[in-house]
Design a protein around this motif. Structure first.
Motif, mmCIF file in Angstrom:
data_model
loop_
_atom_site.group_PDB
_atom_site.id
_atom_site.type_symbol
_atom_site.label_atom_id
_atom_site.label_comp_id
_atom_site.label_asym_id
_atom_site.label_seq_id
_atom_site.Cartn_x
_atom_site.Cartn_y
_atom_site.Cartn_z
ATOM 1 N N ASN A 88 42.731 39.224 40.799
ATOM 2 C CA ASN A 88 43.492 38.276 40.396
ATOM 3 C C ASN A 88 45.020 38.426 40.552
ATOM 4 O OD1 ASN A 88 42.000 36.091 39.715
ATOM 5 N ND2 ASN A 88 41.554 36.091 37.989
ATOM 6 N N ARG A 89 45.061 39.743 40.234
ATOM 7 C CA ARG A 89 46.078 40.572 40.217
ATOM 8 C C ARG A 89 46.792 40.955 42.169
ATOM 9 N NH1 ARG A 89 47.762 44.983 36.629
ATOM 10 N NH2 ARG A 89 48.608 45.491 38.249
ATOM 11 N N VAL A 90 45.510 40.822 42.373
ATOM 12 C CA VAL A 90 45.853 41.005 44.650
ATOM 13 C C VAL A 90 46.137 39.503 44.342
ATOM 14 C CG1 VAL A 90 45.277 42.045 46.571
ATOM 15 C CG2 VAL A 90 44.144 42.960 44.519
ATOM 16 N N LEU A 118 37.286 42.608 48.913
ATOM 17 C CA LEU A 118 37.026 43.824 47.519
ATOM 18 C C LEU A 118 35.814 42.307 46.490
ATOM 19 C CD1 LEU A 118 38.680 46.047 46.148
ATOM 20 C CD2 LEU A 118 39.836 44.159 44.849
ATOM 21 N N THR A 119 36.271 42.108 46.775
ATOM 22 C CA THR A 119 34.742 40.195 46.101
ATOM 23 C C THR A 119 33.550 41.404 46.700
ATOM 24 O OG1 THR A 119 35.949 38.755 45.935
ATOM 25 C CG2 THR A 119 33.892 38.520 45.631
ATOM 26 N N LEU A 137 44.263 42.185 56.700
ATOM 27 C CA LEU A 137 43.419 43.302 56.338
ATOM 28 C C LEU A 137 44.116 42.778 54.805
ATOM 29 C CD1 LEU A 137 42.071 46.244 57.620
ATOM 30 C CD2 LEU A 137 41.171 44.397 57.487
ATOM 31 N N PRO A 138 44.728 43.056 54.382
ATOM 32 C CA PRO A 138 45.910 42.862 53.137
ATOM 33 C C PRO A 138 45.845 41.716 52.710
ATOM 34 C CG PRO A 138 47.644 44.336 54.752
ATOM 35 C CD PRO A 138 46.584 43.224 55.140
ATOM 36 N N SER A 139 46.305 40.713 53.500
ATOM 37 C CA SER A 139 45.385 39.355 53.407
ATOM 38 C C SER A 139 44.161 39.225 52.934
ATOM 39 C CB SER A 139 45.878 38.491 54.651
ATOM 40 O OG SER A 139 47.163 38.549 54.904
#
Lengths: 278, 249
Positions: free
Chosen positions: A271-273, A193-194, A185-187
């Motif tokens: 982009n931050r992520v 999010l999109t 999930l983190p990857s």
């Protein structure tokens, strides 16, 4: 006679450029027109005051809040459900008849016109379950409507996570669930999010399904069981019933700017992520 | 008779109907480096993956015969406990796309280590793989921004965090350049003081340089197994001889 390939190449490149500019140009033109027509009536007090005389005068504060409530609630309902479905389809089951049926169902759900969702929500949530025209009926209807988007985008994002990350996680003694939560999930977060952002856009912009289920009360909804209206519905009613085109365009301006803001915010967060992890 | 940290008896493995491992009797001695060599597809990686049950992930695999880890049958050991005890380093460096620190604490979280111990464990493991001085100020940088060799060292360190006894290395240098390979080999020799190491390699010079024991596999059979110098200077089987002298492979 053979056409010079360099000539074709240059031609195609210019043509493709033109198409790209055309697309961006359309966006600019739409925003520009809305801006020109709406800006004179749009002010901070317009956004912060209550409407008077059906919206002929005053502001759109309840509609802004109605939009925020509806979008937030539908995301809160749809994200766990959609993400759960996506995790099940990608991590917890093999390709089988069942997954084919589920995917087909999701695809079909995505293809249904929004007015049908509105009618379903009206019959089921508003009448059958007795929720009436309310924020809750509207949010549940929107939940069903945005579910396919969340499932599809999450599934694609999860599938794009390299398999070897799962394998190495298992090799360190992690269970499937730990691997899913801590690695997969983190990857996959930017993609997920999109999907959520796209869904917010959809909920914010929807009219047909919302009018049938959330109603069009001009009051600020004070509970889940209150009716209310979103900016999109407000715009529709102002324009459709000829109440005030000026106010309609001002509402549209707020709507368009907030959708743009959501997209920019999503882009920035994404982009931050991504920057954090690679 | 020396003590086998890992052992198989009459081990057979099938991928569907394909007979991947044939009656393999094999032993990995404690605190030594054992290498498995053989041409591609001979089953050496498959054999390695039996010891931490990574073959379980693949569909349609069936195994019979016995595998012993520290003289205990594999099926009696809880899989999470097994994978803690038997660590694995893969062919391609595969750090998680997180920070260096998050890579190192991953196993610690999974196995419920105390948070207050994290820093000491990380330092010990990074020192063990010779990364500490280079990386101690970069704990929050993304692991994927490191060089390939450093990534692979980080992966070894990540395995060490959960205190394994046995480390499986599946062609750990095949994605590295010769200098990085040499450094990883030195690292392996360092590590064998404390760990039992099984390495799969298709690089025969590497097997000869680092390992104490060598097994040669061909088409699912363990053809020959013994002390590395013997295998390379006086192989008993002509197929081993053929492979190490480069007549096939």
């Amino acid at each position: 006679m053979r056409v010079n390939p360099r000539f074709t190449d240059a031609l195609v490149r210019h043509f493709l450029n033109l198409q790209a500019y055309f697309t961006v140009g359309l966006l600019v033109v739409i925003v520009f027109i809305i801006f020109i027509k709406g800006i004179s009536n749009c002010s901070l007090s317009f956004m912060l005051t209550y409407p008077e005389d059906m919206g002929r005068h005053g502001g759109i504060f309840p509609a802004i809040m109605g939009t925020v409530f509806l979008a937030a609630l539908s995301i809160v309902f749809a994200t766990p459900l959609g993400l759960g479905t996506a995790i099940y389809l990608t991590e917890y089951t093999r390709e089988s008849r069942l997954t084919t049926i589920i995917r087909f169902g999701v695809e079909s759900l995505a293809g249904i016109p929004s007015i049908i969702y509105g009618l379903f929500g009206f019959i089921f949530f508003v009448i059958k379950l007795g929720m009436g025209w309310s924020l809750l009926s509207g949010a549940l209807t929107m939940t069903i409507m945005i579910l396919p988007t969340i499932i599809r985008t999450s599934e694609e994002a999860i599938k794009a996570v390299p398999r070897n990350l799962r394998i190495v996680s298992h090799s360190l003694g992690a269970t499937k669930w730990e691997t899913t939560v801590k690695v997969v999930l983190p990857s996959a977060a930017p993609g997920i999010l999109t999907g959520i952002m796209l869904s917010i856009g959809r909920a914010v912009g929807e009219t047909a399904a919302v009018i049938f289920t959330m109603g069009s009360s001009l009051r600020l909804p004070a509970s889940l069981m209150d009716s209310g209206r979103t900016m999109a519905v407000h715009f529709y009613i102002l324009a459709r019933e000829g109440i005030s085109m000026e106010k309609a365009y001002a509402t549209a301006l707020v709507l368009v700017v907030s959708i743009l803001a959501i997209n920019i915010l999503a882009y920035y967060t994404m982009n931050r992520v991504i920057a954090k992890y690679s | 008779m020396m003590d086998c940290a890992l052992k198989t008896e009459k081990l057979n493995l099938f991928y569907g109907t394909f007979h991947g491992l044939k009656n393999v009797d094999f032993c990995v001695y404690r605190n030594a480096i054992t290498s498995l060599i053989g041409p591609s597809g001979c089953g050496k990686s498959t054999l390695l993956r039996c010891f931490n049950r990574m073959n379980d992930i693949i569909d349609d695999v069936s195994v019979n015969g016995s595998v012993l880890v520290n003289n205990r049958p594999l099926e009696e050991i809880d899989i999470i406990e097994l994978r803690k005890k038997v660590g694995m380093v893969f062919q391609r460096p595969n750090p998680f796309p997180f920070s260096v620190r998050e890579n190192l604490v991953y196993g610690l979280k999974v196995h419920g280590y105390k948070r207050s111990d994290y820093d000491d464990i990380m330092e010990r493991c990074l020192r063990a793989v010779g990364l500490w001085d280079d990386i101690k100020d970069k704990m929050n940088t993304p692991a994927l921004s490191l060089s390939e060799e450093m990534k692979q060292r980080l992966c070894v360190a990540r395995v060490l965090t959960v205190e394994p006894e046995i480390i499986l290395l599946d062609e750990p240098c095949s994605a590295l350049d010769p200098i990085a390979t040499m450094k990883i080999e030195e690292l392996m020799i360092e590590l064998k003081r404390f760990y039992t190491i099984l390495i799969v390699t298709h690089n025969m010079q590497q097997a000869a340089r680092v390992s104490d024991y060598t097994g040669f596999m061909l088409l699912g059979d363990l053809i020959e197994f013994g002390e590395t110098p013997k295998i390379f200077t006086a192989p008993q089987d002509e197929r081993t001889d053929g492979y190490i002298t480069g007549r096939f492979g």
